[in-house]
Design a protein around this motif. Structure first.
Motif, short mmCIF file in Angstrom:
data_model
loop_
_atom_site.label_atom_id
_atom_site.label_comp_id
_atom_site.label_asym_id
_atom_site.label_seq_id
_atom_site.Cartn_x
_atom_site.Cartn_y
_atom_site.Cartn_z
N PHE A 61 1.42 0.40 -1.28
CA PHE A 61 1.63 1.83 -1.24
C PHE A 61 0.88 2.45 -0.05
N VAL A 62 -0.40 2.14 0.08
CA VAL A 62 -1.21 2.71 1.15
C VAL A 62 -0.72 2.22 2.52
N LYS A 63 -0.29 0.98 2.60
CA LYS A 63 0.23 0.46 3.87
C LYS A 63 1.48 1.23 4.29
N GLN A 64 2.34 1.58 3.33
CA GLN A 64 3.52 2.37 3.67
C GLN A 64 3.14 3.78 4.10
N CYS A 65 2.11 4.34 3.47
CA CYS A 65 1.70 5.71 3.78
C CYS A 65 1.01 5.81 5.13
N LEU A 66 0.13 4.86 5.44
CA LEU A 66 -0.75 4.99 6.59
C LEU A 66 -0.47 4.02 7.73
N CYS A 67 0.16 2.89 7.45
CA CYS A 67 0.23 1.83 8.45
C CYS A 67 1.58 1.74 9.17
N HIS A 68 2.43 2.76 9.03
CA HIS A 68 3.74 2.67 9.66
C HIS A 68 3.65 2.61 11.19
N LEU A 214 -5.52 10.53 0.11
CA LEU A 214 -5.15 10.16 1.47
C LEU A 214 -4.94 11.39 2.34
N THR A 215 -4.36 12.43 1.77
CA THR A 215 -4.14 13.67 2.52
C THR A 215 -5.47 14.34 2.86
N LEU A 222 1.30 11.42 6.72
CA LEU A 222 1.63 10.30 5.84
C LEU A 222 3.12 10.01 5.84
N GLN A 223 3.45 8.74 5.70
CA GLN A 223 4.84 8.32 5.52
C GLN A 223 5.05 8.14 4.02
#
Length: 239
Positions: A61-68, A214-215, A222-223
């Motif tokens: 989840f975090v990788k999709q949000c932050l690592c795109h 995260l925000t 974020l993605q």
């Protein structure tokens, strides 16, 4: 250790703050896991924020949000080249450390020791872990799909987020707990968020508090995931 911690547990190791380790026999020291830190890009001299994610429900989840658009800059691996952690450069002076699910938490102290120089050069450290609500011990359990609790060092600013502190006798263990202990010992600003969820899948409802963290903590764009993927695949939480 500050008295307001719920309870932070980490295994005995040769980590930085325990003077008793000086008296351990050479025979016992042979059993400690040895880790190598391999920088793929230039090691940062200073970081504004260092975010540590631990636990399989959180990682994809975090990788999709932050690592795109993030760049993999460092790999931490065992002597036989088994990767146990990856560090990403997210934006400007913000870095993200992913602790991979197969990493044995009994070696948490060793990993924290390896990144202690990064912790010392960071303005603020944020750790996030996930637990099933069945592990939360309290007479007043929120009737929501998920909720947050927080532990922090004395010099961390937590008032503006209005998240309740983790109360006793709850236990936190692993890398996040070790980082918080090290930060308190060294006078570094650090926070540990514990996300409790009532399901074995990190769905859109359970993820709302995580998106809030995260925000608030990254100030990055974020993605947002579409939740078409099952973010949890093993049938039991990271313990």
């Amino acid at each position: 250790m500050v008295s307001h911690f719920g309870e932070v547990i980490f295994p005995s190791s040769r980590a930085f703050w325990d003077d008793e380790d000086e008296y351990e026999s050479d025979e016992n020291l042979e059993h400690y896991l040895k880790l190598n830190v391999c920088w793929l890009k230039k090691k940062p001299e200073h970081m504004q924020k260092f975010i540590i994610i631990e636990g399989e429900p959180l990682i994809p989840f975090v990788k999709q949000c932050l690592c795109h658009n993030a760049e993999e800059v460092c790999i931490i691996e065992t002597e036989d080249h088994k990767k146990v952690s990856v560090i990403y450069h997210i934006d400007k002076q913000i870095y993200l450390c992913i602790v991979l699910p197969h990493f044995d938490t009994k070696n948490a102290g060793t990993l924290v020791n390896q990144i202690s120089d990064l912790l010392s050069s960071t303005e603020s450290t944020i750790s996030i872990v996930c637990r099933h609500v069945s592990q939360f011990q309290s007479t007043n359990i929120p009737e929501t799909p998920s909720f947050l609790r927080i532990l922090a060092t004395k010099n961390a600013n937590v008032a503006k987020y209005k998240i309740e502190p983790l109360e006793q006798p709850n236990i936190v263990f692993g890398v996040g707990a070790g980082v918080l202990s090290y930060a308190e010992f060294k006078g570094i600003s650090a926070k540990l968020y514990v996300l409790y969820i009532d399901n074995f899948v990190l769905d859109s409802k359970c993820a709302e508090p995580l998106l809030q963290i995260l925000t608030n903590e990254t100030d990055c764009k974020l993605q947002y995931p579409k939740f078409t993927e099952n973010f949890f695949s093993k049938g039991n939480l990271y313990m």
